[in-house]
Write a protein that holds these residues in place. Structure first.
Motif, PDB file in Angstrom:
ATOM      1  N   PRO A  66       6.124   0.397 -10.272  1.00 41.57           N
ATOM      2  CA  PRO A  66       6.699   0.995  -9.293  1.00 41.57           C
ATOM      3  C   PRO A  66       5.797   1.153  -8.208  1.00 41.57           C
ATOM      4  O   PRO A  66       4.529   1.589  -8.424  1.00 41.57           O
ATOM      5  N   VAL A  67       5.973   1.029  -6.936  1.00 38.85           N
ATOM      6  CA  VAL A  67       5.104   1.176  -5.825  1.00 38.85           C
ATOM      7  C   VAL A  67       5.302   2.212  -4.992  1.00 38.85           C
ATOM      8  O   VAL A  67       6.456   2.438  -4.529  1.00 38.85           O
ATOM      9  N   LEU A  68       4.218   3.006  -4.640  1.00 37.72           N
ATOM     10  CA  LEU A  68       4.485   4.012  -3.555  1.00 37.72           C
ATOM     11  C   LEU A  68       3.690   3.460  -2.153  1.00 37.72           C
ATOM     12  O   LEU A  68       2.356   3.450  -2.216  1.00 37.72           O
ATOM     13  N   ASP A  69       4.490   3.478  -1.085  1.00 38.53           N
ATOM     14  CA  ASP A  69       3.784   3.035   0.210  1.00 38.53           C
ATOM     15  C   ASP A  69       3.602   4.310   0.963  1.00 38.53           C
ATOM     16  O   ASP A  69       4.427   4.888   1.482  1.00 38.53           O
ATOM     17  N   ILE A  70       2.019   4.707   0.949  1.00 41.85           N
ATOM     18  CA  ILE A  70       1.682   5.708   1.518  1.00 41.85           C
ATOM     19  C   ILE A  70       1.509   5.696   3.118  1.00 41.85           C
ATOM     20  O   ILE A  70       0.856   4.930   3.447  1.00 41.85           O
ATOM     21  N   GLY A  71       2.338   6.357   4.042  1.00 43.95           N
ATOM     22  CA  GLY A  71       2.444   6.191   5.335  1.00 43.95           C
ATOM     23  C   GLY A  71       3.307   4.797   5.812  1.00 43.95           C
ATOM     24  O   GLY A  71       2.553   3.926   6.337  1.00 43.95           O
ATOM     25  N   TRP A 123       2.953   6.452 -10.828  1.00 43.30           N
ATOM     26  CA  TRP A 123       3.024   5.239 -10.009  1.00 43.30           C
ATOM     27  C   TRP A 123       2.179   4.265 -10.676  1.00 43.30           C
ATOM     28  O   TRP A 123       1.125   4.446 -10.767  1.00 43.30           O
ATOM     29  N   GLY A 124       2.690   2.874 -10.749  1.00 48.67           N
ATOM     30  CA  GLY A 124       1.916   1.842 -10.872  1.00 48.67           C
ATOM     31  C   GLY A 124       0.843   1.403  -9.855  1.00 48.67           C
ATOM     32  O   GLY A 124      -0.444   0.999 -10.188  1.00 48.67           O
ATOM     33  N   THR A 125       1.352   1.330  -8.670  1.00 48.23           N
ATOM     34  CA  THR A 125       0.463   0.968  -7.389  1.00 48.23           C
ATOM     35  C   THR A 125       0.942   1.898  -6.306  1.00 48.23           C
ATOM     36  O   THR A 125       1.980   2.326  -6.201  1.00 48.23           O
ATOM     37  N   ALA A 126      -0.255   2.286  -5.655  1.00 51.35           N
ATOM     38  CA  ALA A 126      -0.064   2.974  -4.287  1.00 51.35           C
ATOM     39  C   ALA A 126      -0.858   2.177  -3.266  1.00 51.35           C
ATOM     40  O   ALA A 126      -1.415   1.237  -3.358  1.00 51.35           O
ATOM     41  N   LEU A 127      -0.215   2.123  -2.081  1.00 52.18           N
ATOM     42  CA  LEU A 127      -0.546   1.270  -0.900  1.00 52.18           C
ATOM     43  C   LEU A 127      -0.876   2.241   0.173  1.00 52.18           C
ATOM     44  O   LEU A 127      -0.313   3.081   0.499  1.00 52.18           O
ATOM     45  N   LEU A 128      -1.998   1.746   0.793  1.00 50.48           N
ATOM     46  CA  LEU A 128      -2.897   2.407   2.101  1.00 50.48           C
ATOM     47  C   LEU A 128      -3.098   1.165   2.990  1.00 50.48           C
ATOM     48  O   LEU A 128      -4.108   0.761   3.076  1.00 50.48           O
ATOM     49  N   ILE A 129      -1.941   0.773   3.622  1.00 55.75           N
ATOM     50  CA  ILE A 129      -2.133  -0.386   4.466  1.00 55.75           C
ATOM     51  C   ILE A 129      -1.879   0.187   6.009  1.00 55.75           C
ATOM     52  O   ILE A 129      -1.720   0.996   6.377  1.00 55.75           O
ATOM     53  N   ASP A 130      -2.306  -1.010   6.819  1.00 49.18           N
ATOM     54  CA  ASP A 130      -2.266  -0.849   8.441  1.00 49.18           C
ATOM     55  C   ASP A 130      -3.076   0.476   8.742  1.00 49.18           C
ATOM     56  O   ASP A 130      -2.543   1.348   9.643  1.00 49.18           O
ATOM     57  N   ALA A 151      -0.262   6.480 -12.110  1.00 51.58           N
ATOM     58  CA  ALA A 151      -0.634   6.647 -13.625  1.00 51.58           C
ATOM     59  C   ALA A 151      -1.998   6.077 -13.944  1.00 51.58           C
ATOM     60  O   ALA A 151      -2.741   5.323 -13.159  1.00 51.58           O
ATOM     61  N   PRO A 152      -2.283   6.451 -15.205  1.00 51.32           N
ATOM     62  CA  PRO A 152      -3.639   6.222 -15.560  1.00 51.32           C
ATOM     63  C   PRO A 152      -3.834   4.487 -15.873  1.00 51.32           C
ATOM     64  O   PRO A 152      -2.992   3.895 -16.116  1.00 51.32           O
ATOM     65  N   GLY A 153      -4.937   4.132 -15.126  1.00 55.31           N
ATOM     66  CA  GLY A 153      -5.062   2.663 -14.919  1.00 55.31           C
ATOM     67  C   GLY A 153      -4.223   2.020 -13.655  1.00 55.31           C
ATOM     68  O   GLY A 153      -4.422   0.891 -13.768  1.00 55.31           O
ATOM     69  N   GLY A 154      -3.655   2.912 -12.774  1.00 54.44           N
ATOM     70  CA  GLY A 154      -2.704   2.481 -11.568  1.00 54.44           C
ATOM     71  C   GLY A 154      -3.841   1.786 -10.658  1.00 54.44           C
ATOM     72  O   GLY A 154      -4.865   1.806 -10.534  1.00 54.44           O
ATOM     73  N   LEU A 155      -2.878   1.070  -9.742  1.00 51.16           N
ATOM     74  CA  LEU A 155      -3.753   0.104  -8.811  1.00 51.16           C
ATOM     75  C   LEU A 155      -3.585   0.674  -7.342  1.00 51.16           C
ATOM     76  O   LEU A 155      -2.412   1.226  -7.067  1.00 51.16           O
ATOM     77  N   LEU A 156      -4.736   0.891  -6.709  1.00 52.74           N
ATOM     78  CA  LEU A 156      -4.698   1.018  -5.176  1.00 52.74           C
ATOM     79  C   LEU A 156      -5.003  -0.244  -4.479  1.00 52.74           C
ATOM     80  O   LEU A 156      -6.043  -0.617  -4.519  1.00 52.74           O
ATOM     81  N   ILE A 157      -3.928  -0.385  -3.529  1.00 54.12           N
ATOM     82  CA  ILE A 157      -4.239  -1.519  -2.701  1.00 54.12           C
ATOM     83  C   ILE A 157      -4.367  -1.023  -1.125  1.00 54.12           C
ATOM     84  O   ILE A 157      -3.397  -0.286  -0.734  1.00 54.12           O
ATOM     85  N   THR A 158      -5.368  -1.363  -0.804  1.00 52.29           N
ATOM     86  CA  THR A 158      -5.674  -0.806   0.677  1.00 52.29           C
ATOM     87  C   THR A 158      -6.399  -1.718   1.743  1.00 52.29           C
ATOM     88  O   THR A 158      -6.739  -2.893   1.337  1.00 52.29           O
ATOM     89  N   GLU A 159      -5.930  -1.421   2.774  1.00 55.36           N
ATOM     90  CA  GLU A 159      -6.732  -2.314   3.971  1.00 55.36           C
ATOM     91  C   GLU A 159      -7.700  -1.583   4.590  1.00 55.36           C
ATOM     92  O   GLU A 159      -7.571  -0.565   4.816  1.00 55.36           O
ATOM     93  N   ALA A 160      -8.908  -2.342   4.772  1.00 53.98           N
ATOM     94  CA  ALA A 160      -9.945  -1.964   5.290  1.00 53.98           C
ATOM     95  C   ALA A 160     -10.030  -1.984   7.055  1.00 53.98           C
ATOM     96  O   ALA A 160      -9.304  -3.005   7.310  1.00 53.98           O
ATOM     97  N   ALA A 161     -10.654  -1.314   7.824  1.00 51.16           N
ATOM     98  CA  ALA A 161     -10.824  -1.719   9.119  1.00 51.16           C
ATOM     99  C   ALA A 161     -11.589  -3.093   9.169  1.00 51.16           C
ATOM    100  O   ALA A 161     -12.496  -3.391   8.319  1.00 51.16           O
ATOM    101  N   PRO A 162     -11.072  -3.788  10.586  1.00 50.40           N
ATOM    102  CA  PRO A 162     -11.915  -5.469  10.327  1.00 50.40           C
ATOM    103  C   PRO A 162     -13.190  -5.335  10.909  1.00 50.40           C
ATOM    104  O   PRO A 162     -13.868  -6.403  10.890  1.00 50.40           O
ATOM    105  N   HIS A 163     -13.818  -3.954  11.088  1.00 48.04           N
ATOM    106  CA  HIS A 163     -15.360  -3.976  11.466  1.00 48.04           C
ATOM    107  C   HIS A 163     -16.150  -3.334  10.529  1.00 48.04           C
ATOM    108  O   HIS A 163     -15.599  -2.381   9.787  1.00 48.04           O
TER     109      HIS A 163
END
Length: 261
Positions: A66-71, A123-130, A151-163
């Motif tokens: 399950p995915v939580l999209d933050i913002g 939550w299995g995955t959290a998103l911090l995109i844009d 959740a323990p071992g869960g994944l954070l997928i995030t987007e960094a600034a391009p600079h």
């Protein structure tokens, strides 16, 4: 007051103000983050209001459980996940963003990441995109908060600034209208990939993937293993599903599988 909450500021929540709501309703800018010195960061409202693109999908394909999209903004990522049968919830402080997400088929709540959330620790995955790694203006505090949501071992997928940037500043929303100068200020961070990795390691996250798509840099991180008392895998998985389902808003469908994509 919970220690998870950022310091209270008087006046309206910044992302709940007219410039942001107006931009989402029109599906386009101009919309900027204005720094105190007058520097402007353009916000890509048109892309946010469009369908998920190939760069977005490169991140979503890596999501687990399950995915939580933050913002979540206007909800293109939540809607794309839902369309693929993947259980996802967006949270955003903007009523306009939450409404838009729901209208295009996503599930969303009006909530700050620093407030209590459904299914915390499940939550299995959290998103911090844009650019949402900037939320709150304190990358370490945000990483600590996300660790309590996953959740323990869960994944954070995030987007960094391009600079190659690492700044924590006060900004306001600006759409070029005369009253823009009265918009509330709030803390924000811009963090490039190198600095983001530094913050992650200092907060006991380990990088598991790093890639670039359409000029946008992404990272996938896992929190280093914690010592916890766990039930059997099958019982714990069933309990995770039940807890998350029970805490979703009542108007959300309960028959979509929580795990898997």
């Amino acid at each position: 007051m919970s220690t998870l909450l950022p310091p209270a500021t008087p006046g309206p929540a910044p992302w709940a103000t007219d410039p942001y709501a107006r931009a989402l309703s029109q599906g386009r800018g101009p919309l900027f983050l204005r720094r105190d010195d007058g520097w402007l960061l353009p916000l890509d409202v048109e892309r946010w209001c469009a369908d998920a693109d190939a760069a977005d999908l490169s991140a979503l394909h890596r999501a687990e459980g399950p995915v939580l999209d933050i913002g979540c903004g206007p909800g293109r990522l939540v809607a794309a996940l839902a369309a693929r049968g993947h259980r996802a919830l967006g949270i955003d402080v903007s009523e306009a963003a939450v409404g838009h997400t729901q209208r295009i088929g996503g599930s969303a709540l009006r909530r700050s990441v620093f407030e209590p959330l459904p299914g915390e620790g499940r939550w299995g995955t959290a998103l911090l995109i844009d650019g949402n790694f900037g939320i709150g203006g304190d990358p370490r505090a945000l990483l600590r908060r996300v660790a309590t949501v996953l959740a323990p071992g869960g994944l954070l997928i995030t987007e960094a600034a391009p600079h190659d940037v690492d700044e924590q500043v006060q900004v306001s929303l600006d759409d070029g209208r005369p009253q823009a100068g009265t918009a509330p200020h709030f803390p924000w961070a811009r963090v490039g990939a190198s600095a983001l990795l530094g913050y992650a390691r200092s907060e006991h996250w380990r990088p598991v993937d790093q890639w670039e798509a359409d000029g946008r840099p992404f990272l996938a991180l896992r929190r280093r293993a914690r010592t916890v008392h766990r039930m059997s895998r099958s019982a714990d998985t069933a309990n995770s599903v039940a807890v998350i389902r029970s805490q979703f808003p009542r108007n959300l469908s309960g028959d979509i599988p929580l795990a898997g994509s």
